[in-house]
Write a protein that holds these residues in place. Structure first.
Motif, PDB file in Angstrom:
ATOM      1  N   ALA A 325     -17.833   2.949  23.553  1.00  0.00           N
ATOM      2  CA  ALA A 325     -18.579   4.090  23.942  1.00  0.00           C
ATOM      3  C   ALA A 325     -19.821   3.987  23.243  1.00  0.00           C
ATOM      4  O   ALA A 325     -20.939   4.359  23.859  1.00  0.00           O
ATOM      5  CB  ALA A 325     -17.920   5.145  23.233  1.00  0.00           C
ATOM      6  N   PHE A 326     -19.890   3.643  21.969  1.00  0.00           N
ATOM      7  CA  PHE A 326     -21.431   3.311  21.219  1.00  0.00           C
ATOM      8  C   PHE A 326     -22.225   2.200  22.127  1.00  0.00           C
ATOM      9  O   PHE A 326     -23.363   2.433  22.261  1.00  0.00           O
ATOM     10  CB  PHE A 326     -21.212   2.860  19.815  1.00  0.00           C
ATOM     11  N   ASP A 327     -21.561   1.075  22.409  1.00  0.00           N
ATOM     12  CA  ASP A 327     -22.193   0.085  23.134  1.00  0.00           C
ATOM     13  C   ASP A 327     -22.694   0.397  24.445  1.00  0.00           C
ATOM     14  O   ASP A 327     -23.954   0.248  24.841  1.00  0.00           O
ATOM     15  CB  ASP A 327     -21.385  -1.113  23.304  1.00  0.00           C
ATOM     16  N   ASN A 328     -21.809   1.293  25.192  1.00  0.00           N
ATOM     17  CA  ASN A 328     -22.317   2.094  26.406  1.00  0.00           C
ATOM     18  C   ASN A 328     -23.372   2.869  26.383  1.00  0.00           C
ATOM     19  O   ASN A 328     -24.364   2.857  27.224  1.00  0.00           O
ATOM     20  CB  ASN A 328     -21.120   2.532  26.930  1.00  0.00           C
ATOM     21  N   TRP A 329     -23.484   3.724  25.278  1.00  0.00           N
ATOM     22  CA  TRP A 329     -24.397   4.692  25.219  1.00  0.00           C
ATOM     23  C   TRP A 329     -25.650   3.891  24.921  1.00  0.00           C
ATOM     24  O   TRP A 329     -26.845   4.291  25.199  1.00  0.00           O
ATOM     25  CB  TRP A 329     -24.114   5.625  24.196  1.00  0.00           C
ATOM     26  N   LEU A 330     -25.623   3.043  23.963  1.00  0.00           N
ATOM     27  CA  LEU A 330     -26.850   2.135  23.537  1.00  0.00           C
ATOM     28  C   LEU A 330     -27.368   1.606  24.796  1.00  0.00           C
ATOM     29  O   LEU A 330     -28.619   1.458  25.136  1.00  0.00           O
ATOM     30  CB  LEU A 330     -26.626   1.199  22.623  1.00  0.00           C
ATOM     31  N   ARG A 331     -26.618   0.978  25.681  1.00  0.00           N
ATOM     32  CA  ARG A 331     -27.085   0.165  26.688  1.00  0.00           C
ATOM     33  C   ARG A 331     -27.766   1.387  27.866  1.00  0.00           C
ATOM     34  O   ARG A 331     -28.677   0.885  28.256  1.00  0.00           O
ATOM     35  CB  ARG A 331     -25.871  -0.474  27.462  1.00  0.00           C
ATOM     36  N   GLN A 332     -27.164   2.345  28.043  1.00  0.00           N
ATOM     37  CA  GLN A 332     -27.502   3.200  28.787  1.00  0.00           C
ATOM     38  C   GLN A 332     -28.969   3.840  28.289  1.00  0.00           C
ATOM     39  O   GLN A 332     -29.878   4.306  29.136  1.00  0.00           O
ATOM     40  CB  GLN A 332     -26.773   4.571  29.028  1.00  0.00           C
ATOM     41  N   ALA A 333     -29.312   4.199  27.027  1.00  0.00           N
ATOM     42  CA  ALA A 333     -30.602   4.613  26.278  1.00  0.00           C
ATOM     43  C   ALA A 333     -31.543   3.603  26.622  1.00  0.00           C
ATOM     44  O   ALA A 333     -32.806   4.145  26.827  1.00  0.00           O
ATOM     45  CB  ALA A 333     -30.287   4.860  24.887  1.00  0.00           C
ATOM     46  N   ARG A 334     -31.320   2.397  26.605  1.00  0.00           N
ATOM     47  CA  ARG A 334     -32.196   1.347  26.700  1.00  0.00           C
ATOM     48  C   ARG A 334     -32.979   1.293  28.244  1.00  0.00           C
ATOM     49  O   ARG A 334     -34.145   1.362  28.382  1.00  0.00           O
ATOM     50  CB  ARG A 334     -31.774  -0.215  26.521  1.00  0.00           C
ATOM     51  N   ILE A 335     -31.878   1.535  28.902  1.00  0.00           N
ATOM     52  CA  ILE A 335     -32.171   1.623  30.587  1.00  0.00           C
ATOM     53  C   ILE A 335     -32.892   2.925  30.780  1.00  0.00           C
ATOM     54  O   ILE A 335     -34.039   2.665  31.419  1.00  0.00           O
ATOM     55  CB  ILE A 335     -30.787   1.837  31.240  1.00  0.00           C
ATOM     56  N   ASP A 336     -32.455   3.872  30.379  1.00  0.00           N
ATOM     57  CA  ASP A 336     -33.105   5.277  30.690  1.00  0.00           C
ATOM     58  C   ASP A 336     -34.944   5.308  30.016  1.00  0.00           C
ATOM     59  O   ASP A 336     -35.695   5.646  30.722  1.00  0.00           O
ATOM     60  CB  ASP A 336     -32.352   6.567  29.890  1.00  0.00           C
ATOM     61  N   PHE A 337     -34.790   4.851  28.877  1.00  0.00           N
ATOM     62  CA  PHE A 337     -36.111   5.026  28.063  1.00  0.00           C
ATOM     63  C   PHE A 337     -37.053   3.977  28.540  1.00  0.00           C
ATOM     64  O   PHE A 337     -38.146   4.134  28.463  1.00  0.00           O
ATOM     65  CB  PHE A 337     -36.010   5.198  26.665  1.00  0.00           C
ATOM     66  N   SER A 338     -36.667   2.764  28.976  1.00  0.00           N
ATOM     67  CA  SER A 338     -37.436   1.809  29.268  1.00  0.00           C
ATOM     68  C   SER A 338     -37.955   2.389  30.821  1.00  0.00           C
ATOM     69  O   SER A 338     -39.033   2.019  31.235  1.00  0.00           O
ATOM     70  CB  SER A 338     -36.505   0.422  29.601  1.00  0.00           C
ATOM     71  N   ALA A 339     -37.272   2.961  31.812  1.00  0.00           N
ATOM     72  CA  ALA A 339     -37.521   3.467  32.891  1.00  0.00           C
ATOM     73  C   ALA A 339     -38.633   4.495  32.793  1.00  0.00           C
ATOM     74  O   ALA A 339     -39.572   4.562  33.484  1.00  0.00           O
ATOM     75  CB  ALA A 339     -36.141   4.005  33.747  1.00  0.00           C
ATOM     76  N   ALA A 340     -38.314   5.342  31.823  1.00  0.00           N
ATOM     77  CA  ALA A 340     -39.451   6.380  31.434  1.00  0.00           C
ATOM     78  C   ALA A 340     -40.542   5.959  31.256  1.00  0.00           C
ATOM     79  O   ALA A 340     -41.828   6.373  31.500  1.00  0.00           O
ATOM     80  CB  ALA A 340     -38.910   7.523  30.523  1.00  0.00           C
ATOM     81  N   ALA A 341     -40.584   4.672  30.218  1.00  0.00           N
ATOM     82  CA  ALA A 341     -41.702   4.049  29.663  1.00  0.00           C
ATOM     83  C   ALA A 341     -42.736   3.325  30.956  1.00  0.00           C
ATOM     84  O   ALA A 341     -44.086   3.142  30.736  1.00  0.00           O
ATOM     85  CB  ALA A 341     -41.495   2.949  28.651  1.00  0.00           C
ATOM     86  N   GLN A 342     -41.935   2.929  31.707  1.00  0.00           N
ATOM     87  CA  GLN A 342     -42.533   2.325  32.869  1.00  0.00           C
ATOM     88  C   GLN A 342     -43.269   3.343  33.967  1.00  0.00           C
ATOM     89  O   GLN A 342     -43.728   3.057  35.161  1.00  0.00           O
ATOM     90  CB  GLN A 342     -41.746   1.439  33.681  1.00  0.00           C
ATOM     91  N   ALA A 343     -42.755   4.560  33.973  1.00  0.00           N
ATOM     92  CA  ALA A 343     -43.008   5.539  34.918  1.00  0.00           C
ATOM     93  C   ALA A 343     -44.504   6.056  34.925  1.00  0.00           C
ATOM     94  O   ALA A 343     -44.974   5.959  34.027  1.00  0.00           O
ATOM     95  CB  ALA A 343     -42.412   6.878  34.743  1.00  0.00           C
TER      96      ALA A 343
END
Length: 409
Positions: A325-343
């Motif tokens: 669950a921790f690994d899944n959360w970290l992976r998703q956080a990377r995806i979400d905040f990377s997408a926000a930074a590129q917006a």
């Protein structure tokens, strides 16, 4: 309208402001445990002879507490009652907890509190009136600094935090009702000191800047020490607040699986390297925090930096799905905040983060920046930070090799 801002930094700062616990909540928490301390030191107190010290621990002490989702939810204020002149040779865990529990119930009655005192595995719980919107967990404790210092010294380990080590009660322990030196250990003061040390350079700079700004506006004339620390937020604290809300929403329907705050806080503090912006801190943390998860060939280890014998990740080894669950959360956080930074617009940033940060929170952050203007929501910001351009983050998907977290010998 021209917007000379670092878009992602500005948006993250708005998120942080929306998550910020109001000053009066910190003041309310301080009044509550100060009131309890005064009660325990009154003339007819049954524990006064043991010199009880009441202090805050957890997110309120670290400055990483976040607002509840709604007004129906409560703040959880964690505190410790350390009986500084009592030893483990004089009382069992059970006797200590009963003795303090009697005082807490008497305090509850004297204060006219309506909701009954509750007992947790390690603590007593005081539920305040609905308008107060918080409850206080009170952990009974006795000093453990001598035993901790000798243990660490015998193994040539770092002893700098040993002076604030404590032993606490836990009714799940086999020796709970037996006189024993083997009590659960903790060190909230030591952990807070270590956490402060991880951000000391930036905190001092921001602390003085905040004080100078208040002086310029005639709001304060006192010394630096008079400015409450909760009025200053470092990039590390801000990043942790944002990550905690992302975690909360991702596991809203699986509360038992969500990564615990102390793991996120510890790994984030290890990964933080004095970045002076929230974005810089957040992306450094997301990129590096799993590098500080250890593995000894059998068990996963996220050691308490002030006590290498306390493993915050012990449940990962009993319930491997929690590590997943921790690994899944970290992976998703990377995806979400990377997408926000590129917006390119605040609206696109909000859209990228809505699923995990929450629609209402993201919209409030956007409205804070745009005043509700649809035109400004779609305006393109200039992605320039204090130190130059801020490149959109990319995170390595290479397998991590666990290493020993820095911060202890």
């Amino acid at each position: 309208m021209n917007m000379h801002v670092n878009s992602i930094e500005t948006f993250l700062e708005a998120l942080r402001q929306e998550l910020e616990v109001p000053d009066h909540r910190y003041e309310q928490a301080e009044r509550s445990y100060t009131s309890l301390a005064n009660w325990l030191h009154r003339d007819d107190s049954s524990v006064r002879q043991y010199d009880p010290q009441v202090y805050c621990q957890g997110s309120f002490r670290l400055g990483t507490a976040i607002r509840p989702h709604t007004d129906a939810e409560e703040y959880d204020v964690d505190s410790v009652v350390e009986l500084r002149l009592l030893t483990k040779r004089e009382k069992t865990q059970y006797q200590l907890k009963l003795m303090l529990g009697a005082e807490i119930r008497a305090y509850h009655d004297a204060m006219g509190m309506l909701k009954p005192v509750r007992e947790g595995n390690r603590c007593w719980i005081l539920d305040y009136a609905d308008g107060a919107q918080f409850h206080m967990d009170i952990v009974p404790a006795v000093p453990n600094h001598n035993q901790q210092y000798m243990l660490l010294s015998s193994l040539s380990l770092d002893t700098r935090w040993a002076s604030t080590a404590i032993s606490i009660t836990d009714r799940r322990e086999q020796n709970y009702k037996i006189l024993s030196d083997a009590w659960p250990r903790s060190n909230p003061k030591g952990f807070a000191s270590w956490f402060v040390s991880r951000q000391a350079i930036v905190f001092e700079r921001r602390h003085r800047a905040a004080l100078d700004a208040m002086r310029r506006h005639g709001l304060i004339t006192a010394s630096v020490e008079r400015l409450p620390t909760f009025k200053v937020k470092t990039p590390l604290q801000s990043a942790i607040m944002i990550l905690k809300r992302h975690r909360d929403n991702m596991f809203a329907r699986e509360l038992e699986m969500r990564p615990i705050s102390v793991i996120i806080t510890t790994l984030a503090a290890h990964a933080y390297n004095n970045q002076d912006t929230i974005a810089g801190a957040l992306f450094a943390i997301l990129n590096d925090m799993d590098k500080f998860i250890g593995h000894d060939g059998v068990n996963w280890i996220v050691a308490n930096p002030t006590d290498p014998f306390e493993n915050f990740a012990d449940k990962w080894n009993r319930q491997p799905q929690k590590k997943v669950a921790f690994d899944n959360w970290l992976r998703q956080a990377r995806i979400d905040f990377s997408a926000a930074a590129q917006a390119g617009t605040f609206k696109d940033m909000a859209d990228a983060l809505n699923p995990r940060m929450g629609y209402a929170l993201s919209m409030r952050a956007m409205d804070r920046l745009t005043g509700g203007s649809r035109l400004l929501r779609s305006s393109t910001g200039v992605s320039v930070g204090a130190g130059g351009s801020l490149a959109a983050p990319s995170f390595s998907h290479a397998e991590r090799r666990p290493s020993e977290p820095r911060g202890y010998a």
